[in-house]
Design a protein around this motif. Structure first.
Motif, PDB file in Angstrom:
ATOM      1  N   GLY A  65       0.810  -1.216   0.000  1.00  0.00           N
ATOM      2  CA  GLY A  65       0.000   0.000   0.000  1.00  0.00           C
ATOM      3  C   GLY A  65       0.837   1.256   0.000  1.00  0.00           C
ATOM      4  N   TRP A  66       1.889   1.247   0.816  1.00  0.00           N
ATOM      5  CA  TRP A  66       2.788   2.417   0.858  1.00  0.00           C
ATOM      6  C   TRP A  66       3.529   2.558  -0.468  1.00  0.00           C
ATOM      7  CZ3 TRP A  66       2.989   6.537   3.842  1.00  0.00           C
ATOM      8  CH2 TRP A  66       4.133   7.337   3.855  1.00  0.00           C
ATOM      9  N   ALA A  67       3.963   1.437  -1.056  1.00  0.00           N
ATOM     10  CA  ALA A  67       4.647   1.477  -2.352  1.00  0.00           C
ATOM     11  C   ALA A  67       3.726   2.036  -3.430  1.00  0.00           C
ATOM     12  CB  ALA A  67       5.116   0.079  -2.733  1.00  0.00           C
TER      13      ALA A  67
ATOM     14  N   GLN B 161      11.963   0.440   3.489  1.00  0.00           N
ATOM     15  CA  GLN B 161      13.040   1.317   3.945  1.00  0.00           C
ATOM     16  C   GLN B 161      12.475   2.642   4.440  1.00  0.00           C
ATOM     17  OE1 GLN B 161      15.650   1.555   0.562  1.00  0.00           O
ATOM     18  NE2 GLN B 161      16.344  -0.581   0.761  1.00  0.00           N
ATOM     19  N   GLU B 162      11.523   3.197   3.704  1.00  0.00           N
ATOM     20  CA  GLU B 162      10.885   4.455   4.109  1.00  0.00           C
ATOM     21  C   GLU B 162      10.048   4.269   5.366  1.00  0.00           C
ATOM     22  OE1 GLU B 162      10.433   6.422  -0.351  1.00  0.00           O
ATOM     23  OE2 GLU B 162       8.653   5.932   0.829  1.00  0.00           O
TER      24      GLU B 162
ATOM     25  N   SER C 120       8.182   5.639  10.686  1.00  0.00           N
ATOM     26  CA  SER C 120       6.991   4.820  10.919  1.00  0.00           C
ATOM     27  C   SER C 120       5.770   5.673  11.260  1.00  0.00           C
ATOM     28  CB  SER C 120       7.252   3.806  12.029  1.00  0.00           C
ATOM     29  OG  SER C 120       7.561   4.459  13.250  1.00  0.00           O
ATOM     30  N   ALA C 121       5.992   6.872  11.818  1.00  0.00           N
ATOM     31  CA  ALA C 121       4.861   7.727  12.185  1.00  0.00           C
ATOM     32  C   ALA C 121       4.038   8.089  10.945  1.00  0.00           C
ATOM     33  CB  ALA C 121       5.346   8.986  12.884  1.00  0.00           C
TER      34      ALA C 121
ATOM     35  N   VAL D 135      -4.145   0.222  14.850  1.00  0.00           N
ATOM     36  CA  VAL D 135      -3.317  -0.154  13.702  1.00  0.00           C
ATOM     37  C   VAL D 135      -1.918  -0.566  14.166  1.00  0.00           C
ATOM     38  CG1 VAL D 135      -2.183   0.732  11.624  1.00  0.00           C
ATOM     39  CG2 VAL D 135      -4.595   1.239  12.044  1.00  0.00           C
ATOM     40  N   LYS D 136      -1.356   0.169  15.103  1.00  0.00           N
ATOM     41  CA  LYS D 136      -0.004  -0.158  15.584  1.00  0.00           C
ATOM     42  C   LYS D 136       0.029  -1.533  16.250  1.00  0.00           C
ATOM     43  CE  LYS D 136       1.685   4.563  16.308  1.00  0.00           C
ATOM     44  NZ  LYS D 136       2.149   5.551  17.330  1.00  0.00           N
ATOM     45  N   VAL D 137      -1.017  -1.850  17.021  1.00  0.00           N
ATOM     46  CA  VAL D 137      -1.074  -3.163  17.680  1.00  0.00           C
ATOM     47  C   VAL D 137      -1.234  -4.268  16.643  1.00  0.00           C
ATOM     48  CG1 VAL D 137      -2.481  -4.621  19.194  1.00  0.00           C
ATOM     49  CG2 VAL D 137      -1.965  -2.272  19.863  1.00  0.00           C
TER      50      VAL D 137
END
Length: 330
Positions: free
Chosen positions: A58-60, A256-257, A262-263, A280-282
């Motif tokens: 998703g980030w990519a 890598q990003e 991560s925030a 989401v973090k958990v």
């Protein structure tokens, strides 16, 4: 009372509709070719309520890494479509409406065993948890589920966890397993119409934060944890054999990003999924996002899925994982 036959029918439902889908297939588009346009389009399906895929893929996609890697292969656009569960995504694959799917290991393995012409090109997540929740005044242990009902989305990685858990506790003949979508789990718990609900990532910790007790988790049973796999159609790979390696490169750049910041990533994940940031973090620790296309832990969990389904006669045809994996050609 034994409910084993009905539970088996539930999981077999993961691809039961695919025969009908194949017989009355949706209009099949040529590979990556959008109707009425010369632009090559890759059609990506994923599971979940989110507006867009999350995790590393998703980030990519969000940052443009995926399209940049796929552009030399002739792709000009990536469209996405979300599905409520794996069986529905399998139907889209069978109908020719998808090129790549990101979904749970159990429906993917079932589809492969049933002859789906697709290949594994990577993992999007490894080691996914399941939360087994009860009504606020319900049972307090797995053993107390005897003679009760459990709700879970059929054909999912949560479903395999439930069947494996019941087998471990000798309850497979005395607990009724009911098909239930995640969106319906809280209402069923609140009304007490089920004794427990097996919830996936995001939904599980959200319900726990609302006061529903957790009596078990997949993390306590390492071989029952889930993975999210990336599968591409055989037709697509024949036309673009370099796609698996391109996808892996895009995910690695994204990872890598994500690890540097991560925030920003978690804010994005919360936005597209609609779940609170802390939930989401958990649900999605960065350790669950592998850099390797075929991490040993992910392959081991896939093998456990396959062995379990075969042992329970939920699939009849074995296959070698090494043959399912697409080569990572440059």
């Amino acid at each position: 009372m034994s409910d084993l036959p009905s539970r088996r029918r539930l999981l077999r439902g993961a691809v039961a509709a695919t025969a009908a889908a194949a017989a009355s297939a949706l209009p099949v588009f040529s590979i990556a070719q959008q109707q009425g346009s010369s632009s090559q389009v890759l059609r990506l399906g994923y599971i979940g309520p989110g507006k867009k895929p999350a995790n590393a893929t998703g980030w990519a996609l969000r940052q443009g890494h995926l399209l940049r890697e796929l552009a030399p292969l002739g792709f000009k656009e990536i469209t996405t479509r979300n599905f409520p569960n794996g069986p529905d995504l399998n139907e889209a694959f069978l109908s020719g409406a998808l090129d790549v799917g990101i979904y749970g290991d159990t429906p993917a393995v079932v589809a492969r065993s049933r002859g789906l012409d697709g290949q594994l090109i990577g993992f999007d997540a490894v080691g996914m948890n399941v939360w087994l929740l009860t009504p606020r005044n319900g049972v307090r242990s797995v053993k107390e589920l005897e003679g009760q009902s459990i709700g879970v989305a059929r054909g999912s990685y949560m479903h395999r966890y439930v069947l494996g858990l019941l087998k471990e506790n000798g309850l497979q003949k005395s607990v009724k397993v009911i098909h239930m979508f995640p969106r319906d789990g809280e209402a069923a718990l609140d009304q007490g119409s089920i004794a427990a609900f097996a919830a996936q990532i995001d939904v599980g910790p959200l319900l726990a934060s609302r006061g529903y007790p957790v009596i078990d988790e997949a993390e306590k049973h390492p071989t029952l944890r889930g993975t999210s796999v990336i599968v591409a159609s055989g037709k697509l790979l024949a036309a673009a054999p370099g796609l698996p390696a391109a996808w892996t490169r895009a995910r690695r750049t994204a990872l890598q990003e994500i690890r540097r910041n991560s925030a920003d990533y978690y804010a994005f994940h919360s936005e597209v999924s609609g779940f609170p940031l802390e939930i989401v973090k958990v649900s999605h620790p960065l350790s669950h996002f592998p850099e390797a296309a075929y991490p040993p832990e992910g392959l081991a969990l896939l093998d456990e899925v396959k062995k379990f389904l075969l042992a329970e006669n939920l699939v009849s045809r074995d296959f070698a994982l090494s043959e399912w994996r697409a080569p990572q050609q440059a």
